[in-house]
Design an enzyme around this catalytic site. Structure first.
Site, PDB file in Angstrom:
ATOM      1  CB  SER A 143      -0.894   0.013   1.246  1.00  0.00           C
ATOM      2  OG  SER A 143      -1.532   1.274   1.401  1.00  0.00           O
TER       3      SER A 143
ATOM      4  CE1 TYR B 294      -3.805  -1.903   5.446  1.00  0.00           C
ATOM      5  CE2 TYR B 294      -3.159   0.357   4.965  1.00  0.00           C
ATOM      6  CZ  TYR B 294      -3.561  -0.889   4.540  1.00  0.00           C
ATOM      7  OH  TYR B 294      -3.717  -1.131   3.196  1.00  0.00           O
TER       8      TYR B 294
END
Length: 274
Positions: free
Chosen positions: A138, A151
């Site tokens: 990501s 995350y």
């Protein structure tokens, strides 16, 4: 035909990439925790091409299932050419409010599961003299976003491991790369393991969530750029270490990515010297 094993295919990037690889003639094993919940499009291809497209169960946090899926692919197709580690989970919450149990859940899904799958396919790819591992990380891997510490940390860890692995394995004909999506409309927010903010963080978290929800509301629904990046990562003769898709909507990223470019060149140089 090349064989590709993809995790997290119930929706989003995983589903779209499974369809794209199948359309290009790959033999595909599309995995998800509940195959019965596979999309109609995936089920239709599996029905039409049962020897070339298989929907199979896999919870990436389950070691027995991880070994089972690798064994299945080898028994069914005789090889594994590409592993796409796509399955992942998101979460919002301050570092203080996020308990160890949730950090472990994040890392089991976003880091430890993918790394263990890589360990299990590497001997197969080494024996073949070729293979490619694609880790879907990501743009968050390059950021230090408040209220998304767990995350970002899990994705940063996977990106860093990817860079190290790529140097370690290239001498065996195995290349390891990252695909780094920016914001897109997927099912990830609905599955996010969010934690409510405690009193000291309530105002700041509410402001962050407001802004982040606004960004997600404007995120593109067309995930073609991610699929294109995945296919390039799988097929480029000399793949880049990182492929971004949709990162242009995050203004802070271009200078970060530019700063990383010399590191990629160093990694390739070191491999060439090995």
């Amino acid at each position: 035909m090349p064989v590709v094993l993809i995790t997290g295919c119930s929706s989003g990037f995983g589903e779209a990439s499974a369809l794209a690889f199948a359309e290009r003639g790959y033999q595909v094993v599309a995995t998800m925790r509940r195959p019965e919940a596979a999309s109609a499009r995936l089920k239709a291809i599996a029905h039409a091409k049962p020897t070339d497209f298989v929907i199979a169960p896999l919870d990436v946090t389950d070691a027995t299932m991880r070994q089972g899926i690798v064994d299945f692919v080898v028994e069914q197709f005789g090889r594994i050419d590409i592993l796409v580690n796509n399955a992942g989970v998101g979460a919002r919450g301050s570092v203080e409010d996020t308990p160890d149990s949730q950090w472990r859940t994040m890392f089991e899904t976003n880091l430890f599961g993918p790394l263990d799958l890589i360990r299990r396919v590497l001997p197969i790819m080494r024996a073949q003299g070729a293979g490619r591992v694609i880790n879907v990380t990501s743009v968050a891997a390059l950021m230090k976003t408040p209220f998304m510490g767990a995350y970002c940390a899990s994705k940063h860890a996977l990106d860093t491991a990817t860079a190290a692995l790529n140097i370690e394995t290239r001498g065996f004909g195995v290349q390891v790369v990252s695909v780094m999506p920016g914001p897109f409309k997927t099912a990830l927010p609905q599955k996010s393991l969010d934690r409510a903010a405690s009193a000291p963080y309530a105002a700041a978290a509410a402001n962050f969530n407001r802004n982040f929800d606004g960004l997600e509301a404007k995120a593109p629904e067309d995930i073609t750029p991610v699929v294109t990046a995945l296919l390039a990562a799988a097929t480029d003769a000399e793949p880049m270490l990182r492929y971004t898709a949709g990162a242009e909507v995050v203004p802070i990223l271009p200078p970060i990515l530019q700063a990383l470019a010399p590191m990629e060149k160093i990694g390739l140089h070191l491999t060439g010297q090995g």
